[in-house]
Design an enzyme around this catalytic site. Structure first.
Site, PDB file in Angstrom:
ATOM      1  N   ARG A 112      -4.918   5.650  -4.171  1.00  0.00           N
ATOM      2  CA  ARG A 112      -3.875   4.792  -3.601  1.00  0.00           C
ATOM      3  C   ARG A 112      -2.554   5.232  -4.213  1.00  0.00           C
ATOM      4  O   ARG A 112      -2.515   6.059  -5.115  1.00  0.00           O
ATOM      5  CB  ARG A 112      -4.171   3.293  -3.787  1.00  0.00           C
ATOM      6  CG  ARG A 112      -4.856   2.839  -5.016  1.00  0.00           C
ATOM      7  CD  ARG A 112      -4.102   3.068  -6.294  1.00  0.00           C
ATOM      8  NE  ARG A 112      -2.758   2.524  -6.255  1.00  0.00           N
ATOM      9  CZ  ARG A 112      -1.767   2.886  -7.051  1.00  0.00           C
ATOM     10  NH1 ARG A 112      -1.951   3.837  -7.970  1.00  0.00           N
ATOM     11  NH2 ARG A 112      -0.575   2.358  -6.969  1.00  0.00           N
TER      12      ARG A 112
ATOM     13  N   ARG B  45      -4.277   3.876   6.487  1.00  0.00           N
ATOM     14  CA  ARG B  45      -3.334   2.889   5.917  1.00  0.00           C
ATOM     15  C   ARG B  45      -1.970   3.085   6.596  1.00  0.00           C
ATOM     16  O   ARG B  45      -1.521   4.223   6.751  1.00  0.00           O
ATOM     17  CB  ARG B  45      -3.213   3.050   4.393  1.00  0.00           C
ATOM     18  CG  ARG B  45      -4.524   2.735   3.660  1.00  0.00           C
ATOM     19  CD  ARG B  45      -4.306   2.572   2.167  1.00  0.00           C
ATOM     20  NE  ARG B  45      -3.614   1.330   1.850  1.00  0.00           N
ATOM     21  CZ  ARG B  45      -3.114   1.056   0.634  1.00  0.00           C
ATOM     22  NH1 ARG B  45      -3.212   1.940  -0.342  1.00  0.00           N
ATOM     23  NH2 ARG B  45      -2.519  -0.094   0.410  1.00  0.00           N
TER      24      ARG B  45
ATOM     25  N   ASP C 225       6.920   2.938  -0.828  1.00  0.00           N
ATOM     26  CA  ASP C 225       5.954   3.441   0.160  1.00  0.00           C
ATOM     27  C   ASP C 225       6.640   3.997   1.392  1.00  0.00           C
ATOM     28  O   ASP C 225       6.105   4.870   2.080  1.00  0.00           O
ATOM     29  CB  ASP C 225       4.977   2.332   0.550  1.00  0.00           C
ATOM     30  CG  ASP C 225       4.024   2.076  -0.600  1.00  0.00           C
ATOM     31  OD1 ASP C 225       4.392   1.321  -1.514  1.00  0.00           O
ATOM     32  OD2 ASP C 225       2.942   2.691  -0.612  1.00  0.00           O
TER      33      ASP C 225
ATOM     34  N   ASN D 214       7.738  -1.561  -0.561  1.00  0.00           N
ATOM     35  CA  ASN D 214       6.919  -1.274  -1.741  1.00  0.00           C
ATOM     36  C   ASN D 214       5.939  -2.438  -1.908  1.00  0.00           C
ATOM     37  O   ASN D 214       5.944  -3.388  -1.110  1.00  0.00           O
ATOM     38  CB  ASN D 214       7.804  -1.091  -2.980  1.00  0.00           C
ATOM     39  CG  ASN D 214       7.013  -0.534  -4.160  1.00  0.00           C
ATOM     40  OD1 ASN D 214       6.265   0.438  -4.005  1.00  0.00           O
ATOM     41  ND2 ASN D 214       7.130  -1.140  -5.328  1.00  0.00           N
TER      42      ASN D 214
HETATM   43  O1  MRU Z   1      -1.520  -0.453  -2.209  1.00  0.00           O
HETATM   44  P1  MRU Z   1      -1.109   0.681  -3.099  1.00  0.00           P
HETATM   45  O2  MRU Z   1      -1.691   0.609  -4.471  1.00  0.00           O
HETATM   46  O3  MRU Z   1      -1.324   2.026  -2.440  1.00  0.00           O
HETATM   47  O4  MRU Z   1       0.469   0.496  -3.249  1.00  0.00           O
HETATM   48  C1  MRU Z   1       1.172   1.380  -4.082  1.00  0.00           C
HETATM   49  C2  MRU Z   1       2.599   1.030  -4.227  1.00  0.00           C
HETATM   50  O5  MRU Z   1       3.104   0.109  -3.633  1.00  0.00           O
HETATM   51  C3  MRU Z   1       3.422   1.962  -5.065  1.00  0.00           C
HETATM   52  O6  MRU Z   1       4.432   1.264  -5.729  1.00  0.00           O
HETATM   53  C4  MRU Z   1       4.056   3.025  -4.155  1.00  0.00           C
HETATM   54  O7  MRU Z   1       3.091   3.622  -3.378  1.00  0.00           O
HETATM   55  C5  MRU Z   1       4.788   4.051  -4.923  1.00  0.00           C
HETATM   56  S1  MRU Z   1       3.700   5.141  -5.757  1.00  0.00           S
HETATM   57  C6  MRU Z   1       4.603   6.387  -6.446  1.00  0.00           C
END
Ligand code: MRU
Length: 355
Positions: free
Chosen positions: A54, A97, A245, A255
């Protein structure tokens, strides 16, 4: 056959070695460090969907490797037929996703390579795609290290930094974005301490940020998400750094859920709110953050912790996994090509197109 560099001191959640890939199962951290092996694109898609891997850049890297697995297994001599089958592989990976644009960015790059080389043989396309996947992996680490160099100049010696979720090595090919800035400041000899929000409901802060910073002896203190305002009001936080994101053309930032709340708190307490992200996270095709697709996840992540029930049976639940922080709350966006602040529309466009 190509490989990623192996250095046991560096956290790399994805290893791409000799035609297969291993991923550190992030659902089990920090209690267990289990590496799982993947050989097909369907397996990689499932790993992304179920959050074995993730973090925006990391799922882009995983998708590129998955796409190569899919490409490798296509049986045809016709480059055009190959491309048509490859598009189907990419569609499966893309559907895993929705919010992190790094996923589609990586897949578009793999498709573009194929489409612009259709005069080559299928064998040549497969070799080229393997190199492309490796390049995406290596470039992500390089981008994070460069981003860290730009960003560390914003951190004073002794800074106490709040971060939300995990934008660390585990969320990228290596080094991290938000945590990359912190690593770079520490490498520059500054004393930096981190306050990590636990990040309900998936606990990326408690499980992952705490794990990777502790592993590198970077001082880290864990708090519940609802404690950030109190610590800010007591003067115990100097700035906030988060990852992203997807960043829209106007600088709005999607994010992890809860980031928006932290940004408002930072504004109220006159604290800088920094976003660290490689340009693969910037989506100039979306004019603003209202257009960013927000993933809604299974309510069980909220009603249960593993098998332990926390809420009444049948309760209605909302579980949006991300939120959007408006650009007016963002002090600066730190990328591998420099720092953008103020006029994001112009600045992000210049940085992505490097004009
Ligand atoms: O649901 P996730 O764990 O994939 O979400 C991750 C985040 O929101 C991070 O802050 C984002 O991807 C930045 S990672 C460098």
């Amino acid at each position: 056959m190509s490989t990623c560099p192996v250095d046991s001191r560096v956290i790399r959640p994805i290893r791409f070695i000799a035609g297969q890939c291993q991923m550190l199962d992030q659902r089990l951290l920090p209690v267990e460090e289990v590496w799982r092996t993947y050989k097909t694109y369907q397996e990689v898609a499932e790993a992304i969907r179920t959050m074995v891997v993730r973090g925006a850049p990391a799922i882009g890297v995983a998708a590129a490797i998955g796409a190569w697995f899919g490409a490798r297994d296509i049986e045809t001599e016709s480059s055009w037929e190959f491309y048509q089958e490859f598009e189907k592989v990419c569609a499966v990976l893309l559907a895993t996703r929705p919010t992190a644009v790094n996923l589609s960015w990586a897949l578009e790059r793999m498709k573009h390579f194929t489409q612009s080389n259709l005069e080559r043989s299928v064998m040549e396309l497969k070799i080229g795609l393997e190199y492309e996947a490796l390049a995406i992996t290596q470039e992500d680490e390089k981008a994070n290290r460069q981003l860290g160099q730009h960003g560390e100049s914003l951190l004073a010696d002794g800074a106490r930094v709040l971060t939300h979720c995990n934008a660390g090595a585990l969320a990228t090919a290596a080094y991290g974005t938000a945590l990359g800035m912190i690593r770079a400041a520490v490498e520059a000899g500054k004393k930096i301490s981190v306050i990590a929000d636990e990040t309900r409901p998936f606990l990326q802060g408690a499980r992952l940020t705490a794990w990777e910073l502790q592993k590198e002896n970077i001082p880290v203190t864990l708090i519940c998400d609802n404690m950030a305002g109190y610590l800010m009001s007591k003067g115990e936080i100097d700035c906030v750094i988060v990852g992203a994101d997807r960043i829209a053309a106007n600088g709005d930032v999607a994010n992890k859920i809860g980031t928006y709340t932290v940004a408002i708190l930072a504004k109220e307490h006159n604290l800088p709110f920094y976003v660290a992200a490689p340009i693969s996270t910037i989506d100039l095709s979306l004019s603003d953050g209202t257009l960013i697709p927000i993933e809604e996840r299974d309510g069980r992540e909220i009603t249960h912790f593993k098998d332990l029930q926390l809420a009444p049976e049948g309760i209605s639940v909302r579980n949006p996994a991300f939120d959007v922080t408006p650009h007016r709350l963002v002090t600066a966006i730190i990328t591998e090509y420099g720092i953008v602040d103020g006029d994001y529309l112009t600045g992000l466009n210049q940085i992505v197109n490097r004009r």
